[in-house]
Design an enzyme around this catalytic site. Structure first.
Site, PDB file in Angstrom:
ATOM      1  N   GLU A 131       0.806  -1.239   0.000  1.00 43.25           N
ATOM      2  CA  GLU A 131       0.000   0.000   0.000  1.00 43.25           C
ATOM      3  C   GLU A 131       0.831   1.277   0.000  1.00 43.25           C
ATOM      4  OE1 GLU A 131      -2.885  -0.374   3.157  1.00 43.25           O
ATOM      5  OE2 GLU A 131      -3.779  -2.155   2.264  1.00 43.25           O
ATOM      6  N   ASN A 174       2.190  -5.117  -3.212  1.00 44.14           N
ATOM      7  CA  ASN A 174       0.806  -5.491  -2.918  1.00 44.14           C
ATOM      8  C   ASN A 174      -0.035  -4.248  -2.614  1.00 44.14           C
ATOM      9  OD1 ASN A 174      -1.022  -7.784  -2.215  1.00 44.14           O
ATOM     10  ND2 ASN A 174      -0.913  -6.998  -0.107  1.00 44.14           N
ATOM     11  N   HIS A 210     -10.137  -6.290  -2.286  1.00 49.86           N
ATOM     12  CA  HIS A 210     -11.195  -6.097  -1.281  1.00 49.86           C
ATOM     13  C   HIS A 210     -12.355  -5.424  -2.018  1.00 49.86           C
ATOM     14  CE1 HIS A 210      -8.722  -7.497   1.951  1.00 49.86           C
ATOM     15  NE2 HIS A 210      -7.765  -6.652   1.638  1.00 49.86           N
ATOM     16  N   GLU A 240      -5.830 -10.954  -1.361  1.00 51.30           N
ATOM     17  CA  GLU A 240      -6.651 -10.706  -0.157  1.00 51.30           C
ATOM     18  C   GLU A 240      -8.131 -10.635  -0.513  1.00 51.30           C
ATOM     19  OE1 GLU A 240      -5.233  -7.359   2.145  1.00 51.30           O
ATOM     20  OE2 GLU A 240      -3.138  -7.838   1.779  1.00 51.30           O
ATOM     21  N   ASP A 242     -11.901 -10.529  -0.829  1.00 50.04           N
ATOM     22  CA  ASP A 242     -13.202 -10.666  -0.164  1.00 50.04           C
ATOM     23  C   ASP A 242     -14.158  -9.738  -0.901  1.00 50.04           C
ATOM     24  OD1 ASP A 242     -12.396  -8.183   1.054  1.00 50.04           O
ATOM     25  OD2 ASP A 242     -11.959  -9.161   2.961  1.00 50.04           O
TER      26      ASP A 242
HETATM   27  C1  XIL Z   1      -5.931  -6.485   8.220  1.00 46.18           C
HETATM   28  C2  XIL Z   1      -6.194  -7.643   9.156  1.00 46.18           C
HETATM   29  O1  XIL Z   1      -7.023  -8.593   8.507  1.00 46.18           O
HETATM   30  C3  XIL Z   1      -6.863  -7.154  10.414  1.00 46.18           C
HETATM   31  O2  XIL Z   1      -6.989  -8.198  11.356  1.00 46.18           O
HETATM   32  C4  XIL Z   1      -6.044  -6.012  11.018  1.00 46.18           C
HETATM   33  O3  XIL Z   1      -6.733  -5.478  12.126  1.00 46.18           O
HETATM   34  C5  XIL Z   1      -5.784  -4.931   9.998  1.00 46.18           C
HETATM   35  O4  XIL Z   1      -5.160  -5.487   8.862  1.00 46.18           O
HETATM   36  N1  XIL Z   1      -4.683  -4.799   3.582  1.00 46.18           N
HETATM   37  C6  XIL Z   1      -3.654  -5.599   4.023  1.00 46.18           C
HETATM   38  C7  XIL Z   1      -3.843  -6.471   5.202  1.00 46.18           C
HETATM   39  O5  XIL Z   1      -2.605  -5.670   3.366  1.00 46.18           O
HETATM   40  O6  XIL Z   1      -2.667  -6.599   5.959  1.00 46.18           O
HETATM   41  C8  XIL Z   1      -4.972  -5.970   6.084  1.00 46.18           C
HETATM   42  O7  XIL Z   1      -5.200  -6.945   7.095  1.00 46.18           O
HETATM   43  C9  XIL Z   1      -6.205  -5.726   5.251  1.00 46.18           C
HETATM   44  C10 XIL Z   1      -5.954  -4.668   4.217  1.00 46.18           C
END
Ligand code: XIL
Length: 319
Positions: A131, A174, A210, A240, A242
């Site tokens: 990020e 990422n 996401h 990641e 969802d």
């Molecule tokens: C999130 C975790 O799932 C949570 O448990 C934590 O509180 C915050 O981080 N992007 C990412 C991940 O790269 O590391 C994040 O994970 C979600 C967003």
């Protein structure tokens, strides 16, 4: 059969899930996570992040990360290691330390060298930088302590340190909101070029994905976007995934969600250099979504009772 078995039969490296230490006391949860027919890969959701691993300068604690790494090994699953350099979940001693350029470079390199060496040989991939792109299109790189102290060179410096410590791990950049063509995806392509311009290796781009039910980019857009990265000489992975519902109480969201999962997994299938898909935990019981996007939820293929939703069958059919 299962999601990973189907993915591998299709020719992909894995279908995987994130997990976290606290959840592993839930034996029903852990049994499904450990089924390598469903999941051929796992990612620690939190336990390899800077605030967990190096909470104070020079003191490294791998206890929690090791639990996940050991579980992957016991289950015969690949491990995606996550993450080395991120503005978030970064301890105060780094972000507020007032370090000068040379000192912060040394701190960054030391953190990466120590952690990557500890997990050497265990990580299929490392999310080296996470990020780093701003959501403000006027400012391509996110304003964080690394950018303001070191400049954009912190990114190639991080990749170089990781490459030196574990030459066999795939090194990824990422980020989120880079799953369809647009300014942020272009900025991520520029990061690939930046690292390459330093003569440093970058192997992959992690598309966090996401996403939101009903606003998921089309399969065609996702394919075109992945291809733009692949054309620069890197692989891609969905890291990641969802797909949250704005109204998870209405059960009709599950049908559209199944289509959105199919489009996303289907896009990876259309691109040979898309190596695999990881969902950000597999059950709504342990999803980060409701805590971070209030009022939304229902984002994963298994519900809160560990029952499969239509999204599960849609993924299976996409392979
Ligand atoms: C999130 C975790 O799932 C949570 O448990 C934590 O509180 C915050 O981080 N992007 C990412 C991940 O790269 O590391 C994040 O994970 C979600 C967003």
């Amino acid at each position: 059969t299962g999601l990973n078995a189907a993915a591998q039969a299709y020719g992909k490296l894995y279908f995987g899930s994130a997990t976290d230490n606290g959840e592993l006391t839930d034996s029903e949860y852990k049994a499904i996570l450990s089924d390598s027919n469903e999941f051929g890969q796992i990612t620690p959701g939190n336990s390899m992040k800077w605030d967990t691993v190096e909470a104070s300068r020079g003191n490294f604690d791998y206890t929690k990360g090791d639990v996940i790494a050991d579980l992957a090994e016991a289950n015969g699953q690949k491990l995606r290691c996550h993450t080395l350099v991120w503005y978030n979940q970064l301890p105060q001693w780094v972000s507020n330390g007032g370090f000068d350029n040379a000192t912060l470079i040394e701190i960054l390199q030391n953190h990466i060298t120590e952690e990557v060496t500890h997990y050497k040989g265990k990580c299929y991939a490392w999310d080296v930088v996470n990020e780093a792109i701003s959501d403000d299109s006027g400012a391509p790189l996110r304003d964080n302590i690394f950018l303001s102290t070191i400049g954009e060179a912190y990114i190639p410096i991080a990749f170089a340190a990781a490459a030196a410590a574990d030459p066999d791990a795939k090194l990824y950049y990422n980020d989120y909101s880079i799953e369809a063509p647009g300014a942020k995806s272009t900025a991520a392509q520029d990061i690939v070029k930046l690292v390459q311009s330093y003569g440093v290796k970058i192997d992959g781009i992690g598309l966090q994905d996401h996403l939101i039910v009903g606003s998921t980019p089309s399969l065609e857009d996702q394919v075109a976007n992945m291809q733009a990265f692949v054309d620069l000489g890197v692989e891609v992975a969905i890291t990641e995934l969802d797909i949250r519902a704005e109204n998870p109480d209405a059960n009709q969201y599950q049908e559209q969600q199944a289509k959105d999962y199919a489009a996303t997994v289907g896009a990876c299938n259309k691109v040979e250099a898309c190596v695999g898909v990881t969902i950000w935990d597999y059950t709504d019981k342990y999803s980060w979504v409701p805590g971070v996007f209030p009022g939304t939820g229902g984002a994963l293929p298994w519900d809160e009772n560990l029952q499969k939703k239509p999204a599960y069958d849609a993924i299976l059919e996409a392979y």
